[in-house]
Design a protein around this motif. Structure first.
Motif, PDB file in Angstrom:
ATOM      1  N   VAL A 177       0.854  -1.187   0.000  1.00 34.13           N
ATOM      2  CA  VAL A 177       0.000   0.000   0.000  1.00 34.13           C
ATOM      3  C   VAL A 177       0.887   1.232   0.000  1.00 34.13           C
ATOM      4  N   PHE A 178       0.491   2.240  -0.769  1.00 38.78           N
ATOM      5  CA  PHE A 178       1.209   3.509  -0.788  1.00 38.78           C
ATOM      6  C   PHE A 178       0.237   4.614  -0.403  1.00 38.78           C
ATOM      7  N   ILE A 179       0.632   5.440   0.585  1.00 39.87           N
ATOM      8  CA  ILE A 179      -0.141   6.627   0.955  1.00 39.87           C
ATOM      9  C   ILE A 179       0.778   7.822   0.775  1.00 39.87           C
ATOM     10  N   SER A 180       0.461   8.651  -0.199  1.00 36.49           N
ATOM     11  CA  SER A 180       1.306   9.776  -0.577  1.00 36.49           C
ATOM     12  C   SER A 180       0.749  11.081  -0.022  1.00 36.49           C
ATOM     13  N   ALA A 181       1.636  12.033   0.252  1.00 33.48           N
ATOM     14  CA  ALA A 181       1.197  13.371   0.641  1.00 33.48           C
ATOM     15  C   ALA A 181       1.000  14.256  -0.571  1.00 33.48           C
ATOM     16  N   SER A 182       1.078  13.657  -1.748  1.00 31.27           N
ATOM     17  CA  SER A 182       0.973  14.415  -2.995  1.00 31.27           C
ATOM     18  C   SER A 182       0.279  13.579  -4.057  1.00 31.27           C
ATOM     19  N   THR A 183      -0.681  14.165  -4.739  1.00 34.17           N
ATOM     20  CA  THR A 183      -1.313  13.455  -5.853  1.00 34.17           C
ATOM     21  C   THR A 183      -0.326  13.249  -6.996  1.00 34.17           C
ATOM     22  N   ALA A 184       0.665  14.152  -7.114  1.00 31.17           N
ATOM     23  CA  ALA A 184       1.607  14.066  -8.234  1.00 31.17           C
ATOM     24  C   ALA A 184       2.420  12.777  -8.179  1.00 31.17           C
ATOM     25  N   TRP A 185       2.879  12.378  -6.992  1.00 29.52           N
ATOM     26  CA  TRP A 185       3.673  11.157  -6.899  1.00 29.52           C
ATOM     27  C   TRP A 185       2.817   9.915  -7.110  1.00 29.52           C
ATOM     28  N   MET A 186       1.570   9.965  -6.654  1.00 30.92           N
ATOM     29  CA  MET A 186       0.672   8.847  -6.946  1.00 30.92           C
ATOM     30  C   MET A 186       0.376   8.784  -8.443  1.00 30.92           C
ATOM     31  N   ASP A 187       0.201   9.955  -9.061  1.00 25.72           N
ATOM     32  CA  ASP A 187      -0.017  10.005 -10.508  1.00 25.72           C
ATOM     33  C   ASP A 187       1.147   9.369 -11.261  1.00 25.72           C
ATOM     34  N   ALA A 188       2.372   9.653 -10.796  1.00 22.85           N
ATOM     35  CA  ALA A 188       3.567   9.116 -11.462  1.00 22.85           C
ATOM     36  C   ALA A 188       3.587   7.596 -11.405  1.00 22.85           C
ATOM     37  N   LEU A 189       3.249   7.036 -10.242  1.00 20.11           N
ATOM     38  CA  LEU A 189       3.225   5.578 -10.127  1.00 20.11           C
ATOM     39  C   LEU A 189       2.093   4.980 -10.950  1.00 20.11           C
ATOM     40  N   GLU A 190       0.964   5.661 -10.979  1.00 20.54           N
ATOM     41  CA  GLU A 190      -0.160   5.163 -11.765  1.00 20.54           C
ATOM     42  C   GLU A 190       0.190   5.165 -13.250  1.00 20.54           C
ATOM     43  N   LYS A 191       0.873   6.202 -13.694  1.00 21.22           N
ATOM     44  CA  LYS A 191       1.308   6.293 -15.094  1.00 21.22           C
ATOM     45  C   LYS A 191       2.265   5.159 -15.447  1.00 21.22           C
ATOM     46  N   ASP A 192       3.066   4.732 -14.473  1.00 19.90           N
ATOM     47  CA  ASP A 192       4.022   3.638 -14.686  1.00 19.90           C
ATOM     48  C   ASP A 192       3.376   2.258 -14.561  1.00 19.90           C
ATOM     49  N   GLY A 193       2.072   2.224 -14.290  1.00 22.45           N
ATOM     50  CA  GLY A 193       1.387   0.943 -14.129  1.00 22.45           C
ATOM     51  C   GLY A 193       1.669   0.263 -12.812  1.00 22.45           C
ATOM     52  N   LEU A 194       2.068   1.050 -11.801  1.00 25.06           N
ATOM     53  CA  LEU A 194       2.463   0.479 -10.522  1.00 25.06           C
ATOM     54  C   LEU A 194       1.375   0.585  -9.449  1.00 25.06           C
ATOM     55  N   ILE A 195       0.205   1.085  -9.824  1.00 28.55           N
ATOM     56  CA  ILE A 195      -0.921   1.184  -8.897  1.00 28.55           C
ATOM     57  C   ILE A 195      -2.033   0.258  -9.368  1.00 28.55           C
ATOM     58  N   GLU A 196      -2.577  -0.526  -8.430  1.00 25.00           N
ATOM     59  CA  GLU A 196      -3.644  -1.467  -8.756  1.00 25.00           C
ATOM     60  C   GLU A 196      -4.870  -0.690  -9.242  1.00 25.00           C
ATOM     61  N   PRO A 197      -5.344  -0.962 -10.461  1.00 24.79           N
ATOM     62  CA  PRO A 197      -6.495  -0.229 -10.997  1.00 24.79           C
ATOM     63  C   PRO A 197      -7.715  -0.320 -10.079  1.00 24.79           C
ATOM     64  N   GLY A 198      -8.350   0.814  -9.869  1.00 20.97           N
ATOM     65  CA  GLY A 198      -9.558   0.863  -9.063  1.00 20.97           C
ATOM     66  C   GLY A 198      -9.341   0.928  -7.572  1.00 20.97           C
ATOM     67  N   SER A 199      -8.087   0.884  -7.115  1.00 18.52           N
ATOM     68  CA  SER A 199      -7.834   0.872  -5.671  1.00 18.52           C
ATOM     69  C   SER A 199      -7.560   2.259  -5.100  1.00 18.52           C
ATOM     70  N   ARG A 200      -7.319   3.225  -5.956  1.00 21.83           N
ATOM     71  CA  ARG A 200      -6.910   4.555  -5.488  1.00 21.83           C
ATOM     72  C   ARG A 200      -8.104   5.375  -5.002  1.00 21.83           C
ATOM     73  N   PHE A 201      -7.891   6.107  -3.911  1.00 21.72           N
ATOM     74  CA  PHE A 201      -8.895   7.055  -3.433  1.00 21.72           C
ATOM     75  C   PHE A 201      -8.201   8.150  -2.624  1.00 21.72           C
ATOM     76  N   ASP A 202      -8.837   9.311  -2.538  1.00 18.76           N
ATOM     77  CA  ASP A 202      -8.315  10.412  -1.732  1.00 18.76           C
ATOM     78  C   ASP A 202      -8.680  10.163  -0.271  1.00 18.76           C
ATOM     79  N   LEU A 203      -7.675  10.208   0.604  1.00 17.92           N
ATOM     80  CA  LEU A 203      -7.851   9.806   1.995  1.00 17.92           C
ATOM     81  C   LEU A 203      -8.077  10.992   2.933  1.00 17.92           C
ATOM     82  N   VAL A 204      -7.091  11.895   3.032  1.00 17.28           N
ATOM     83  CA  VAL A 204      -7.189  13.026   3.952  1.00 17.28           C
ATOM     84  C   VAL A 204      -6.589  14.276   3.324  1.00 17.28           C
ATOM     85  N   GLY A 205      -6.858  15.411   3.957  1.00 18.35           N
ATOM     86  CA  GLY A 205      -6.272  16.679   3.552  1.00 18.35           C
ATOM     87  C   GLY A 205      -5.510  17.295   4.716  1.00 18.35           C
TER      88      GLY A 205
END
Length: 256
Positions: free
Chosen positions: A76-104
């Protein structure tokens, strides 16, 4: 494995999808350093409720994302930035459908010691004058989310050029907090939740919300790990116990 009573329907549903042989006993979580206190509380509750163990690695989101890109065994990855999660998703490293915004979160200016006089942070703030001969502690301003948000806010307010050469950059936001807490830097820019967790600092003021991009922490399962326990942990993060833990630490809960 026999599991104790569970906190919510989402966790129950996640567990029912898992056969006993398939259910790993540990979930490895890579999480932003600013989540340290909330995650410690959540880990304890999760382990009691599910019988599963959490192995957490806390660091700057940029460092963690790069480790995942290099094959680090995170579930599991919990990022403080959408940009870093976006980068992993672009690389195919995030399980499709598992991502959600958690806290602010929010960013604030802190100083060493308690009882500092508050001020309104704006274009007329003499931050360079406040620093005197000292330095401004910040997480890496071009890589770590807290530093990126802080730099964006200072640039937006026209304050960056006056302090740029006097910034003491650290690998993560907790390290910047530690510099101010120890008196090694008179001021620092950190998350509001970090400031609330440290008795040796006080908040001078909050940066206007419109001076930087929204601070959002996304969570997701890492692709290719084949650890169904990650689904259980992500479900727990969206449940009432985790929500209460985040709120106690000052986070604004986004997940429902």
């Amino acid at each position: 494995m026999k599991h104790p009573s569970l906190p919510g329907a989402a966790v129950v549903a996640a567990l029912t999808l898992l056969s006993a042989p398939a259910l790993a006993e540990r979930v490895t979580v890579f999480a932003a350093a600013s989540l340290a206190d909330a995650l410690a509380e959540i880990e304890a509750g999760f382990e009691v409720e599910t019988g599963l163990e959490v192995a957490a690695s806390l660091a700057g989101s940029s460092a963690l994302a790069r480790q995942i890109q290099q094959g680090a065994p995170a579930d599991v990855f919990i990022s403080a930035s959408t940009a870093w999660m976006d980068a992993l998703e672009k690389d195919g490293l995030i399980e499709p459908g598992s991502r959600f915004d958690l806290v602010g979160n929010a960013i604030v200016l802190i100083t060493h010691g308690r009882g500092a006089a508050p001020l309104e942070i704006g274009p007329d703030t003499d931050l360079a004058g406040l620093l005197g001969d000292g330095r401004l502690a910040m997480a890496l301003v071009d890589a770590v989310p807290a530093g990126i948000y802080g730099k964006a806010a200072l640039e937006s307010l026209g304050l960056w050029s006056a302090v740029e050469a006097r910034v003491a950059q650290t690998d993560n936001v907790r390290a910047a907090l530690a510099l101010v807490a120890a008196g090694e830097a008179p001021y620092g820019v950190v998350y509001a939740t970090d400031a609330a967790a440290e008795d040796a600092v006080s908040v001078v003021g909050a940066f206007p919300a419109d001076s930087h991009p929204p601070i959002v922490y996304p969570a997701a399962a890492v692709a290719g790990r084949a650890n169904p326990a990650a689904t259980v942990f992500l479900a727990y993060l969206r449940g009432p116990e985790a929500r209460a833990a985040f709120e106690r630490q000052g986070f604004a809960v986004i997940a429902d």
